[in-house]
Design a protein around this motif. Sequence first.
Motif, PDB file in Angstrom:
ATOM      1  N   LEU A   1     -22.945   2.120  37.818  1.00  0.00           N
ATOM      2  CA  LEU A   1     -23.991   1.116  37.674  1.00  0.00           C
ATOM      3  C   LEU A   1     -23.941   0.413  36.323  1.00  0.00           C
ATOM      4  O   LEU A   1     -24.677  -0.534  36.095  1.00  0.00           O
ATOM      5  CB  LEU A   1     -25.371   1.748  37.878  1.00  0.00           C
ATOM      6  CG  LEU A   1     -25.638   2.356  39.246  1.00  0.00           C
ATOM      7  CD1 LEU A   1     -27.071   2.879  39.325  1.00  0.00           C
ATOM      8  CD2 LEU A   1     -25.376   1.371  40.362  1.00  0.00           C
TER       9      LEU A   1
ATOM     10  N   ASN B   1     -33.924   5.321  37.342  1.00  0.00           N
ATOM     11  CA  ASN B   1     -32.606   4.968  36.827  1.00  0.00           C
ATOM     12  C   ASN B   1     -31.655   6.153  36.941  1.00  0.00           C
ATOM     13  O   ASN B   1     -30.526   6.014  37.416  1.00  0.00           O
ATOM     14  CB  ASN B   1     -32.736   4.506  35.373  1.00  0.00           C
ATOM     15  CG  ASN B   1     -31.415   4.155  34.760  1.00  0.00           C
ATOM     16  OD1 ASN B   1     -30.554   3.595  35.409  1.00  0.00           O
ATOM     17  ND2 ASN B   1     -31.256   4.492  33.507  1.00  0.00           N
TER      18      ASN B   1
ATOM     19  N   MET C   1     -21.834  -5.467  41.536  1.00  0.00           N
ATOM     20  CA  MET C   1     -22.423  -5.009  40.267  1.00  0.00           C
ATOM     21  C   MET C   1     -21.904  -5.826  39.088  1.00  0.00           C
ATOM     22  O   MET C   1     -22.652  -6.173  38.176  1.00  0.00           O
ATOM     23  CB  MET C   1     -22.159  -3.521  40.071  1.00  0.00           C
ATOM     24  CG  MET C   1     -23.025  -2.664  40.968  1.00  0.00           C
ATOM     25  SD  MET C   1     -22.849  -0.926  40.670  1.00  0.00           S
ATOM     26  CE  MET C   1     -21.507  -0.537  41.758  1.00  0.00           C
TER      27      MET C   1
ATOM     28  N   THR D   1     -26.662  -5.021  33.126  1.00  0.00           N
ATOM     29  CA  THR D   1     -26.017  -4.191  34.132  1.00  0.00           C
ATOM     30  C   THR D   1     -27.071  -3.773  35.160  1.00  0.00           C
ATOM     31  O   THR D   1     -28.272  -3.865  34.912  1.00  0.00           O
ATOM     32  CB  THR D   1     -25.391  -2.927  33.504  1.00  0.00           C
ATOM     33  OG1 THR D   1     -26.434  -2.126  32.963  1.00  0.00           O
ATOM     34  CG2 THR D   1     -24.368  -3.275  32.446  1.00  0.00           C
ATOM     35  N   VAL D   2     -26.615  -3.311  36.298  1.00  0.00           N
ATOM     36  CA  VAL D   2     -27.538  -2.841  37.333  1.00  0.00           C
ATOM     37  C   VAL D   2     -28.369  -1.680  36.784  1.00  0.00           C
ATOM     38  O   VAL D   2     -29.575  -1.580  37.051  1.00  0.00           O
ATOM     39  CB  VAL D   2     -26.761  -2.423  38.606  1.00  0.00           C
ATOM     40  CG1 VAL D   2     -27.680  -1.792  39.625  1.00  0.00           C
ATOM     41  CG2 VAL D   2     -26.040  -3.617  39.201  1.00  0.00           C
ATOM     42  N   ASN D   3     -27.744  -0.841  35.985  1.00  0.00           N
ATOM     43  CA  ASN D   3     -28.436   0.279  35.358  1.00  0.00           C
ATOM     44  C   ASN D   3     -29.587  -0.208  34.475  1.00  0.00           C
ATOM     45  O   ASN D   3     -30.695   0.341  34.521  1.00  0.00           O
ATOM     46  CB  ASN D   3     -27.425   1.092  34.541  1.00  0.00           C
ATOM     47  CG  ASN D   3     -27.742   2.550  34.502  1.00  0.00           C
ATOM     48  OD1 ASN D   3     -28.536   3.043  35.280  1.00  0.00           O
ATOM     49  ND2 ASN D   3     -27.104   3.236  33.592  1.00  0.00           N
TER      50      ASN D   3
ATOM     51  N   ALA E   1     -30.007 -12.436  43.314  1.00  0.00           N
ATOM     52  CA  ALA E   1     -30.544 -11.460  42.357  1.00  0.00           C
ATOM     53  C   ALA E   1     -30.944 -12.153  41.060  1.00  0.00           C
ATOM     54  O   ALA E   1     -32.007 -11.866  40.500  1.00  0.00           O
ATOM     55  CB  ALA E   1     -29.510 -10.372  42.083  1.00  0.00           C
TER      56      ALA E   1
ATOM     57  N   VAL F   1     -23.573  -9.286  39.276  1.00  0.00           N
ATOM     58  CA  VAL F   1     -24.965  -9.233  38.818  1.00  0.00           C
ATOM     59  C   VAL F   1     -24.989  -9.260  37.289  1.00  0.00           C
ATOM     60  O   VAL F   1     -25.798  -9.968  36.691  1.00  0.00           O
ATOM     61  CB  VAL F   1     -25.687  -7.980  39.381  1.00  0.00           C
ATOM     62  CG1 VAL F   1     -27.000  -7.728  38.673  1.00  0.00           C
ATOM     63  CG2 VAL F   1     -25.919  -8.142  40.877  1.00  0.00           C
ATOM     64  N   TYR F   2     -24.079  -8.543  36.670  1.00  0.00           N
ATOM     65  CA  TYR F   2     -23.995  -8.577  35.208  1.00  0.00           C
ATOM     66  C   TYR F   2     -23.633  -9.980  34.731  1.00  0.00           C
ATOM     67  O   TYR F   2     -24.199 -10.491  33.765  1.00  0.00           O
ATOM     68  CB  TYR F   2     -22.963  -7.570  34.700  1.00  0.00           C
ATOM     69  CG  TYR F   2     -22.817  -7.590  33.201  1.00  0.00           C
ATOM     70  CD1 TYR F   2     -23.737  -6.939  32.394  1.00  0.00           C
ATOM     71  CD2 TYR F   2     -21.778  -8.286  32.595  1.00  0.00           C
ATOM     72  CE1 TYR F   2     -23.620  -6.968  31.008  1.00  0.00           C
ATOM     73  CE2 TYR F   2     -21.652  -8.324  31.219  1.00  0.00           C
ATOM     74  CZ  TYR F   2     -22.583  -7.667  30.434  1.00  0.00           C
ATOM     75  OH  TYR F   2     -22.472  -7.715  29.069  1.00  0.00           O
TER      76      TYR F   2
END
Length: 190
Positions: free
Chosen positions: A117, A103, A79, A89-91, A28, A82-83
């Motif tokens: 998220l 979103n 999640m 954040t995923v959001n 990602a 990824v951050y």
Amino acid sequence: MRVDKNFNAKYNRQLRLLKRTYPMALKAKKLIDEYEADLSEIEKTRQKKKYGRNAHSDLKDEFVFNIRDLYSSEGDLLMKLVYRETGMTVNEIIKKYRGGIQNNLYSGLAMLWGQNLNDTYDASGDDWITELVIQDIESGRISFDKEVKKLNKEGYKESMGDYRQSKKDIREVYKKRKKEKKQSKKIKNK
């Protein structure tokens, strides 16, 4: 230095979870870096939106079955990772590349399944054991394959079949134990 009486068990659990999720977080990060580079070259808003839609469909094609195959604890960890890797954040990623409506849709769906998220990674707080495992992976103390193993529809179905069978086997063992316990109580009462 922190001391945890179940450190080894927690460490091994995080290592098992990271073997499935960390490669996806690294992928990602790589893809987001590529998208950022491509988007910086595009000037028109309309073309940026089109690029975002195409990138979304590419990501979906690549990760849809891998993500569906995750347990909720692995999804939570993904999640956070990824951050850790992207700083977003995923959001925030969804909002940036797909817009506010998408979103809100994804956030609502995530809430239905008990996911957040907006999870962040706290290396010195709750995620300190995860950070230790990642440091061991990056230093080479633990052998680790950082390539994402793409899961197709057939592999996903097979994985779900194995999961269902294991759950069925566990239920049968519990039923058998319960039955044996009842029989032993009857014998003791006589």
